[in-house]
Write a protein that holds these residues in place. Structure first.
Motif, mmCIF file in Angstrom:
data_model
loop_
_atom_site.group_PDB
_atom_site.id
_atom_site.type_symbol
_atom_site.label_atom_id
_atom_site.label_comp_id
_atom_site.label_asym_id
_atom_site.label_seq_id
_atom_site.Cartn_x
_atom_site.Cartn_y
_atom_site.Cartn_z
ATOM 1 N N GLU A 1 -17.810 -37.182 -9.683
ATOM 2 C CA GLU A 1 -17.791 -35.728 -9.833
ATOM 3 C C GLU A 1 -19.055 -35.295 -10.553
ATOM 4 O O GLU A 1 -19.653 -36.069 -11.307
ATOM 5 N N TRP A 2 -19.467 -34.054 -10.302
ATOM 6 C CA TRP A 2 -20.722 -33.599 -10.904
ATOM 7 C C TRP A 2 -20.731 -32.072 -10.942
ATOM 8 O O TRP A 2 -20.241 -31.415 -10.019
ATOM 9 N N ASN A 3 -21.321 -31.536 -11.988
ATOM 10 C CA ASN A 3 -21.516 -30.087 -12.071
ATOM 11 C C ASN A 3 -22.669 -29.670 -11.172
ATOM 12 O O ASN A 3 -23.610 -30.442 -10.941
ATOM 13 N N TYR A 4 -22.599 -28.439 -10.697
ATOM 14 C CA TYR A 4 -23.715 -27.897 -9.926
ATOM 15 C C TYR A 4 -23.990 -26.463 -10.340
ATOM 16 O O TYR A 4 -23.132 -25.761 -10.894
ATOM 17 N N THR A 5 -25.222 -26.038 -10.090
ATOM 18 C CA THR A 5 -25.647 -24.659 -10.307
ATOM 19 C C THR A 5 -26.248 -24.148 -9.004
ATOM 20 O O THR A 5 -26.277 -24.870 -7.996
ATOM 21 N N ARG A 6 -26.759 -22.948 -9.033
ATOM 22 C CA ARG A 6 -27.410 -22.405 -7.835
ATOM 23 C C ARG A 6 -28.666 -23.188 -7.464
ATOM 24 O O ARG A 6 -29.137 -23.110 -6.329
ATOM 25 N N LEU B 1 -27.391 -29.838 -7.780
ATOM 26 C CA LEU B 1 -26.590 -30.636 -8.694
ATOM 27 C C LEU B 1 -27.302 -30.678 -10.048
ATOM 28 O O LEU B 1 -28.533 -30.764 -10.112
ATOM 29 N N GLU B 2 -26.539 -30.590 -11.121
ATOM 30 C CA GLU B 2 -27.145 -30.550 -12.449
ATOM 31 C C GLU B 2 -28.033 -31.775 -12.667
ATOM 32 O O GLU B 2 -27.620 -32.912 -12.422
ATOM 33 N N HIS B 3 -29.270 -31.522 -13.092
ATOM 34 C CA HIS B 3 -30.290 -32.551 -13.375
ATOM 35 C C HIS B 3 -30.860 -33.195 -12.116
ATOM 36 O O HIS B 3 -31.671 -34.127 -12.222
ATOM 37 N N ASP B 4 -30.485 -32.746 -10.930
ATOM 38 C CA ASP B 4 -31.036 -33.319 -9.704
ATOM 39 C C ASP B 4 -32.471 -32.832 -9.509
ATOM 40 O O ASP B 4 -32.738 -31.634 -9.513
ATOM 41 N N ARG B 5 -33.400 -33.778 -9.373
ATOM 42 C CA ARG B 5 -34.831 -33.485 -9.227
ATOM 43 C C ARG B 5 -35.324 -32.538 -10.337
ATOM 44 O O ARG B 5 -36.184 -31.693 -10.120
ATOM 45 N N ARG C 1 -39.305 -26.172 13.430
ATOM 46 C CA ARG C 1 -40.099 -27.400 13.386
ATOM 47 C C ARG C 1 -39.671 -28.302 14.526
ATOM 48 O O ARG C 1 -39.090 -29.365 14.308
ATOM 49 N N LYS C 2 -39.974 -27.900 15.723
ATOM 50 C CA LYS C 2 -39.487 -28.619 16.895
ATOM 51 C C LYS C 2 -40.108 -29.999 17.048
ATOM 52 O O LYS C 2 -39.557 -30.844 17.740
ATOM 53 N N SER C 3 -41.243 -30.232 16.420
ATOM 54 C CA SER C 3 -41.880 -31.547 16.536
ATOM 55 C C SER C 3 -41.292 -32.556 15.562
ATOM 56 O O SER C 3 -41.619 -33.743 15.621
ATOM 57 N N LYS C 4 -40.414 -32.107 14.655
ATOM 58 C CA LYS C 4 -39.843 -32.982 13.637
ATOM 59 C C LYS C 4 -38.434 -33.405 14.022
ATOM 60 O O LYS C 4 -37.693 -32.661 14.665
ATOM 61 N N ALA C 5 -38.043 -34.601 13.589
ATOM 62 C CA ALA C 5 -36.670 -35.065 13.768
ATOM 63 C C ALA C 5 -35.833 -34.587 12.585
ATOM 64 O O ALA C 5 -36.329 -34.467 11.469
ATOM 65 N N CYS C 6 -34.555 -34.329 12.843
ATOM 66 C CA CYS C 6 -33.691 -33.752 11.809
ATOM 67 C C CYS C 6 -32.501 -34.655 11.492
ATOM 68 O O CYS C 6 -31.950 -35.304 12.381
ATOM 69 N N PHE C 7 -32.126 -34.652 10.230
ATOM 70 C CA PHE C 7 -30.897 -35.315 9.787
ATOM 71 C C PHE C 7 -30.435 -34.613 8.528
ATOM 72 O O PHE C 7 -31.172 -34.527 7.547
ATOM 73 N N GLY C 8 -29.180 -34.119 8.547
ATOM 74 C CA GLY C 8 -28.652 -33.389 7.414
ATOM 75 C C GLY C 8 -29.053 -31.929 7.446
ATOM 76 O O GLY C 8 -29.895 -31.513 8.254
ATOM 77 N N CYS C 9 -28.441 -31.144 6.566
ATOM 78 C CA CYS C 9 -28.695 -29.708 6.516
ATOM 79 C C CYS C 9 -28.982 -29.259 5.093
ATOM 80 O O CYS C 9 -28.319 -29.701 4.141
ATOM 81 N N ASN C 10 -29.966 -28.382 4.956
ATOM 82 C CA ASN C 10 -30.294 -27.786 3.667
ATOM 83 C C ASN C 10 -29.290 -26.692 3.335
ATOM 84 O O ASN C 10 -28.852 -25.957 4.225
ATOM 85 N N ALA C 11 -28.948 -26.571 2.056
ATOM 86 C CA ALA C 11 -27.902 -25.625 1.686
ATOM 87 C C ALA C 11 -28.193 -24.951 0.355
ATOM 88 O O ALA C 11 -28.917 -25.487 -0.495
ATOM 89 N N VAL C 12 -27.605 -23.761 0.200
ATOM 90 C CA VAL C 12 -27.596 -23.039 -1.070
ATOM 91 C C VAL C 12 -26.141 -22.717 -1.387
ATOM 92 O O VAL C 12 -25.274 -22.768 -0.511
ATOM 93 N N VAL C 13 -25.861 -22.388 -2.651
ATOM 94 C CA VAL C 13 -24.482 -22.130 -3.058
ATOM 95 C C VAL C 13 -24.410 -20.796 -3.795
ATOM 96 O O VAL C 13 -25.403 -20.319 -4.347
ATOM 97 N N GLY C 14 -23.199 -20.228 -3.829
ATOM 98 C CA GLY C 14 -23.023 -18.899 -4.392
ATOM 99 C C GLY C 14 -22.813 -18.843 -5.883
ATOM 100 O O GLY C 14 -22.677 -17.741 -6.441
ATOM 101 N N GLY C 15 -22.762 -19.971 -6.586
ATOM 102 C CA GLY C 15 -22.547 -19.940 -8.027
ATOM 103 C C GLY C 15 -22.425 -21.331 -8.601
ATOM 104 O O GLY C 15 -22.789 -22.322 -7.963
#
Length: 445
Positions: free
Chosen positions: A132-137, A140-144, A410-424
């Motif tokens: 489990e981990w806290n997150y902010t907008r 994840l807390e302390h991520d990067r 970015r049609k020339s790039k391969a994709c894996f996963g999705c970027n996301a934002v959160v509401g709080g």
């Protein structure tokens, strides 16, 4: 000569005169264009009326159910049961990827749950798995929250350039009794000759006031990020800069994100996106599924075992990759999901709600994650997280075979996963249930 009155006959005569007046080369070019256009029209009609196309289009009318509202009710697509049929008993690279699929949404999915949470305190260094981990907008807390920069140019260094930095292991140690809330402990491989050090997790203003400020830190020659150069929490020891410089073989610094906001880039779907992040490549969260990872492993295995000219991928180690075996840590996601039953189902999810198992569910807005774009991949996933060695082919070259052209920006790039934002702000736990609140048709997010 007097002009002819306009009639259908006069129009035909005018066209004939114009045709006769053209140079032979011009007439040839015109006929060629007409022939190509006619061929394209006939091919399109044949695809629309072919048995295969008709079969794929069966039962694809959008329906209103608990999964959400269809965003594209007219796009022909592939329901998951047909896609799953494609994935069964396939061998060889001729089956590594089928013709392009455009999902009609919503489609039935299973019970989706959070199965893994990964935190990466220092950019491009080893991640930590948590229950489990806290997150902010901002993620994840302390991520990067930290990164390593070149001392001379203030450029952020990643494992794309220095693969062995993936072997540096930062660990968050929370201590409510500490004035700094705990510490970040940074460890190195045993054979590196570098000693472990620690820095404050949440340094006080008095401490930060004594740290050098870097206002012009650059990332990908695009982002300008503010940070502060960290000092060790323990007195009488070498500084983080000295220890890391020994490991890198050149002068570098450990930098913590400063207070100045770093805005996320907008996307085609969200041209007015207002979000901020730490030292992530682009966005606060990266979401991926185990079903997608399994499919990547299957395709890797197909190419590793196919020795035909069609299956040739330069540099692939056929022995190492014959069973697939790509781990999710290579892709450095934050939240890993499982249960949809469909590879890359997350591509079709615009919004998901992660329902807490605890009593602190909180407002739905704070648990709603918006998937703003697919994640275009670089060579970083080629770095083995256990050895720090970069593979010559896997997974990047394989992804380029069947996951390119998925992101319209970015049609020339391969994709894996999705970027996301959160509401709080909130807490995410392994086992949390995931509800798809909004879907998106076509090629997805």
């Amino acid at each position: 000569m007097a002009a002819r009155p306009f009639t259908l006959l006069s129009l035909r005569l005018d066209l004939a005169d114009g045709w006769a007046a053209q140079y032979p080369s011009t007439r040839y070019w015109t006929l060629s264009v007409l022939a190509i256009s006619l061929a394209g029209l006939l091919w399109t009609l044949s695809k629309r009326t072919s048995p295969k196309h008709s079969e794929n289009a069966q039962g694809l009318k959008p329906k209103a159910n608990g999964h959400g509202v269809a965003q594209n009710g007219t796009t022909q697509g592939c329901p998951p049961e047909l896609l799953n049929n494609d994935l069964k008993d396939r061998t060889g690279t001729e089956h590594a990827f089928e013709e392009e699929r455009e999902f009609v949404v919503p489609f039935d999915i299973g019970d989706v749950r959070v199965t893994k949470i990964l935190v990466h305190p220092i950019k491009s260094c080893r991640g930590t798995s948590a229950t489990e981990w806290n997150y902010t907008r901002e993620g994840l807390e302390h991520d990067r929250k930290w990164c390593i920069i070149e001392a001379d140019t203030n450029t952020i260094i990643t494992a794309r350039e220095v693969p062995k930095m993936i072997l540096i292991t930062p660990t968050v140690e929370v201590d409510p009794a500490s004035p700094h809330g705990g510490r970040l402990v940074v460890m190195f491989p045993e054979d590196s000759g570098c000693e472990t050090f620690s820095v404050p997790l949440r340094p006080t203003q008095d401490v930060v006031a004594g740290w050098p400020v870097v206002d012009n830190c650059t990332m990908f020659n695009v982002h300008r990020v503010q940070g502060v150069v960290c000092s060790s929490l323990d007195s009488g020891t070498r500084s983080p800069s000295e220890i890391l410089s020994d490991y890198f073989g050149r002068r570098v610094h450990l930098m913590m994100k400063g207070p100045r906001i770093r805005e996320c880039p907008t996307t085609m779907a969200f041209p007015d996106l207002e979000a901020s992040a730490m030292f992530q490549d682009g966005y606060p969260f990266l979401v991926a599924s185990e079903e997608s990872l399994t499919e990547v492993g299957r395709v890797v295995s197909s190419y590793a075992q196919d020795e035909s000219s069609e299956g040739k991928i330069g540099g692939i180690d056929r022995v190492q990759w014959k069973d697939g075996g790509v781990n999710i840590e290579r892709f450095r996601p934050n939240i890993v999901l499982k249960g949809s039953g469909v590879p890359f189902a997350e591509d079709a999810w615009r919004q998901i709600v992660i329902h807490s198992q605890g009593s602190d569910d909180g407002p739905e807005e704070t648990r709603t994650f918006t998937l703003v774009s697919k994640c275009a991949r670089c060579l970083l996933p080629n770095v083995d997280t256990t050895t720090g060695q970069r593979d010559a082919a896997v997974p990047y070259k394989v992804l380029m075979k069947f996951r390119r052209g998925k992101d319209p920006a970015r049609k020339s790039k391969a994709c894996f996963g999705c970027n996301a934002v959160v509401g709080g702000e909130g807490i995410v736990r392994v086992g949390d249930r995931v509800e798809v609140k909004e879907w998106v048709g076509g090629i997805g997010v």
